[in-house]
Design a protein around this motif. Structure first.
Motif, short mmCIF file in Angstrom:
data_model
loop_
_atom_site.label_atom_id
_atom_site.label_comp_id
_atom_site.label_asym_id
_atom_site.label_seq_id
_atom_site.Cartn_x
_atom_site.Cartn_y
_atom_site.Cartn_z
N ALA A 286 0.84 -1.20 0.00
CA ALA A 286 0.00 0.00 0.00
C ALA A 286 0.87 1.25 0.00
O ALA A 286 1.92 1.30 0.62
CB ALA A 286 -0.92 0.00 1.21
N GLY A 287 0.41 2.26 -0.72
CA GLY A 287 1.11 3.54 -0.77
C GLY A 287 2.10 3.67 -1.91
O GLY A 287 2.69 4.72 -2.09
N GLN A 288 2.29 2.62 -2.67
CA GLN A 288 3.26 2.68 -3.77
C GLN A 288 2.63 3.10 -5.08
O GLN A 288 3.28 3.72 -5.91
CB GLN A 288 3.98 1.34 -3.91
CG GLN A 288 4.80 0.99 -2.68
CD GLN A 288 5.47 -0.37 -2.79
OE1 GLN A 288 5.36 -1.05 -3.79
NE2 GLN A 288 6.16 -0.75 -1.73
N SER A 289 1.37 2.75 -5.29
CA SER A 289 0.64 3.16 -6.49
C SER A 289 -0.85 3.01 -6.21
O SER A 289 -1.25 2.38 -5.23
CB SER A 289 1.04 2.30 -7.69
OG SER A 289 0.54 0.99 -7.55
N ASP B 244 -2.70 0.29 -3.87
CA ASP B 244 -3.60 0.74 -2.80
C ASP B 244 -4.94 0.00 -2.87
O ASP B 244 -5.48 -0.42 -1.86
CB ASP B 244 -3.85 2.24 -2.90
CG ASP B 244 -2.66 3.07 -2.48
OD1 ASP B 244 -1.73 2.52 -1.86
OD2 ASP B 244 -2.66 4.28 -2.76
N HIS B 245 -5.46 -0.15 -4.09
CA HIS B 245 -6.74 -0.84 -4.27
C HIS B 245 -6.61 -2.32 -3.88
O HIS B 245 -7.48 -2.87 -3.19
CB HIS B 245 -7.19 -0.70 -5.72
CG HIS B 245 -8.54 -1.26 -5.99
ND1 HIS B 245 -9.69 -0.77 -5.41
CD2 HIS B 245 -8.94 -2.30 -6.77
CE1 HIS B 245 -10.73 -1.46 -5.81
NE2 HIS B 245 -10.30 -2.40 -6.65
N ALA B 246 -5.52 -2.97 -4.30
CA ALA B 246 -5.30 -4.37 -3.95
C ALA B 246 -5.13 -4.53 -2.44
O ALA B 246 -5.64 -5.48 -1.84
CB ALA B 246 -4.07 -4.91 -4.68
N ALA B 247 -4.45 -3.57 -1.80
CA ALA B 247 -4.24 -3.63 -0.35
C ALA B 247 -5.57 -3.46 0.39
O ALA B 247 -5.82 -4.13 1.39
CB ALA B 247 -3.25 -2.55 0.08
N ARG B 248 -6.44 -2.59 -0.11
CA ARG B 248 -7.74 -2.40 0.54
C ARG B 248 -8.58 -3.67 0.44
O ARG B 248 -9.19 -4.09 1.42
CB ARG B 248 -8.47 -1.21 -0.09
CG ARG B 248 -9.77 -0.89 0.63
CD ARG B 248 -10.44 0.39 0.16
NE ARG B 248 -10.82 0.32 -1.24
CZ ARG B 248 -10.27 1.04 -2.21
NH1 ARG B 248 -9.30 1.88 -1.95
NH2 ARG B 248 -10.68 0.92 -3.45
N ARG B 249 -8.58 -4.31 -0.74
CA ARG B 249 -9.32 -5.56 -0.90
C ARG B 249 -8.72 -6.66 -0.01
O ARG B 249 -9.45 -7.46 0.58
CB ARG B 249 -9.33 -6.01 -2.36
CG ARG B 249 -10.21 -5.15 -3.23
CD ARG B 249 -10.43 -5.76 -4.60
NE ARG B 249 -9.27 -6.43 -5.14
CZ ARG B 249 -8.53 -5.99 -6.16
NH1 ARG B 249 -8.84 -4.88 -6.76
NH2 ARG B 249 -7.50 -6.69 -6.58
#
Length: 75
Positions: free
Chosen positions: A50-53, A57-62
């Motif tokens: 998260a925080g790199q692109s 960020d979207h993949a980290a939230r899921r």
């Protein structure tokens, strides 16, 4: 107890570590879009990105939501 050789000679510690790293990396890549079935280790790796692109960020939230549902603190 010695490890059974895969080829002619047993894998070295460095080879085993590299093979595990490659399996973990592949599991993390495969977890994108399939968070419900992904292992915890892959979900945690996605959250670290998260925080790199915006995509990460979207993949980290899921991954966060799937991890929370699995462990019962998100309903």
């Amino acid at each position: 107890m010695a490890r059974k050789p895969i080829h002619d000679q047993p894998m070295s510690a460095a080879e085993r570590k590299q093979a595990q790293y490659q399996r973990d990396k592949r599991a993390t890549i495969d977890a994108i879009g399939a968070e419900a079935d992904a292992p915890d280790r892959a979900l945690l790796a996605l959250m670290r990105g998260a925080g790199q692109s915006a995509h990460q960020d979207h993949a980290a939230r899921r991954a966060w939501e799937a991890f929370g549902r699995r462990h019962g603190w998100i309903v």
